[in-house]
Design a protein around this motif. Structure first.
Motif, PDB file in Angstrom:
ATOM      1  N   GLU A  46       0.835  -1.188   0.000  1.00 37.37           N
ATOM      2  CA  GLU A  46       0.000   0.000   0.000  1.00 37.37           C
ATOM      3  C   GLU A  46       0.873   1.243   0.000  1.00 37.37           C
ATOM      4  N   SER A  47       0.365   2.299  -0.590  1.00 38.63           N
ATOM      5  CA  SER A  47       1.086   3.558  -0.608  1.00 38.63           C
ATOM      6  C   SER A  47       0.082   4.689  -0.539  1.00 38.63           C
ATOM      7  N   ASN A  48       0.545   5.831  -0.045  1.00 38.65           N
ATOM      8  CA  ASN A  48      -0.273   7.027  -0.097  1.00 38.65           C
ATOM      9  C   ASN A  48       0.035   7.799  -1.373  1.00 38.65           C
ATOM     10  N   GLU A  49      -0.993   8.469  -1.868  1.00 35.07           N
ATOM     11  CA  GLU A  49      -0.818   9.252  -3.092  1.00 35.07           C
ATOM     12  C   GLU A  49       0.271  10.303  -2.907  1.00 35.07           C
ATOM     13  N   GLU A  50       1.061  10.506  -3.966  1.00 36.99           N
ATOM     14  CA  GLU A  50       2.145  11.487  -4.035  1.00 36.99           C
ATOM     15  C   GLU A  50       3.348  11.131  -3.168  1.00 36.99           C
ATOM     16  N   GLU A  51       3.360   9.939  -2.594  1.00 43.52           N
ATOM     17  CA  GLU A  51       4.548   9.471  -1.882  1.00 43.52           C
ATOM     18  C   GLU A  51       5.311   8.470  -2.740  1.00 43.52           C
ATOM     19  N   PRO A  52       6.624   8.300  -2.485  1.00 48.15           N
ATOM     20  CA  PRO A  52       7.380   7.304  -3.260  1.00 48.15           C
ATOM     21  C   PRO A  52       6.993   5.888  -2.867  1.00 48.15           C
ATOM     22  N   VAL A  53       7.131   4.979  -3.819  1.00 47.67           N
ATOM     23  CA  VAL A  53       6.838   3.563  -3.583  1.00 47.67           C
ATOM     24  C   VAL A  53       8.038   2.745  -4.031  1.00 47.67           C
ATOM     25  N   HIS A  54       8.447   1.818  -3.180  1.00 50.40           N
ATOM     26  CA  HIS A  54       9.549   0.925  -3.511  1.00 50.40           C
ATOM     27  C   HIS A  54       9.006  -0.507  -3.554  1.00 50.40           C
ATOM     28  N   LEU A  55       8.990  -1.083  -4.728  1.00 47.44           N
ATOM     29  CA  LEU A  55       8.481  -2.446  -4.906  1.00 47.44           C
ATOM     30  C   LEU A  55       9.666  -3.396  -5.048  1.00 47.44           C
ATOM     31  N   PRO A  56       9.829  -4.326  -4.088  1.00 45.45           N
ATOM     32  CA  PRO A  56      10.995  -5.211  -4.124  1.00 45.45           C
ATOM     33  C   PRO A  56      10.756  -6.480  -4.932  1.00 45.45           C
TER      34      PRO A  56
END
Lengths: 114, 109
Positions: free
Chosen positions: B11-21
């Motif tokens: 899950e991520s919040n909008e406008e935040e970075p996301v790191h998918l491993p």
């Protein structure tokens, strides 16, 4: 520039019947791969065609066969349909028979076997 | 077949970075790492790929570990349109690409 097109978009067949799905690759692409995607799962590799020959094959029975034509379009044939063959069938094309060549997918054919 | 391992969901919040491993401990020296994403009722869409060095494009960045046994897809500012299933795959010299079940990314407004 048309991308990968697949036809038909939806299909309903009965157990034991045969089906043919069609794919036109992105303009300029010469390699076509077919995938089966069951609901909630990732695409499973069926086979790949290059220069009108099957080059690679996944773990699928001989009921699944294919063909590539001189214009690079391709067909997927499935004989003696089973209920478990119900899935989204995806066609992907690429520019060259190389591992750094990205796959371009169509939106698939949704096959339902009753 | 070359295999990758990804978390089932993130899950991520909008406008935040996301790191998918993604883990790919059995990668061979000639395998390329590709990332695709799939929106509902659509075919997978190419995101990015790399061999050894980190890569950037307009959609995302790909960070590859020095030993190449893992990689991370980075979305710099997640939007609601980035909600999708993300697949990390290895593309072999034989031209065969094997997909796993991917990571379902949910983006919260």
């Amino acid at each position: 520039d048309a991308g990968v097109t697949q036809s038909p978009t939806h299909l309903i067949k009965t157990r034991g019947q045969q089906v043919t799905l069609r794919c036109s690759p992105k303009s300029g692409h010469d390699t076509v791969s077919w995938y089966q995607q069951a609901l909630g799962q990732g695409p499973q590799f069926i086979f790949q065609y290059y220069e009108e020959e099957e080059r690679q094959r996944g773990n699928f029975p001989d009921r699944f066969s294919g063909h590539q034509f001189p214009n690079y379009s391709s067909e997927l044939n499935v004989n003696a349909l089973l209920l478990g063959d119900s899935a989204l069938y995806l066609c992907a094309s690429s520019l060259l028979f190389l591992p750094n060549s990205p796959l371009h997918f169509g939106n698939g054919t949704r096959l339902t076997v009753t | 077949d070359a295999k990758t391992t990804q978390p089932n969901s993130m899950e991520s919040n909008e406008e935040e970075p996301v790191h998918l491993p993604c883990n790919h401990s059995t990668i061979s020296g000639t395998d390329y790492i590709h990332w695709y994403r799939q929106l509902p009722s659509q075919g997978p869409e190419y995101v990015i790929h790399g061999l050894t060095s980190n890569v950037n494009n307009r959609m995302a960045s790909l960070a590859i570990a020095e030993d190449r046994k893992s990689s991370t897809l980075i979305l710099h500012r997640a939007t609601l349109r980035d909600a999708a299933v993300y697949y990390c795959i290895l593309s072999t010299n034989a031209g065969k690409s094997t997909f796993g079940d991917g990571t379902t990314l949910t983006v919260k407004p």
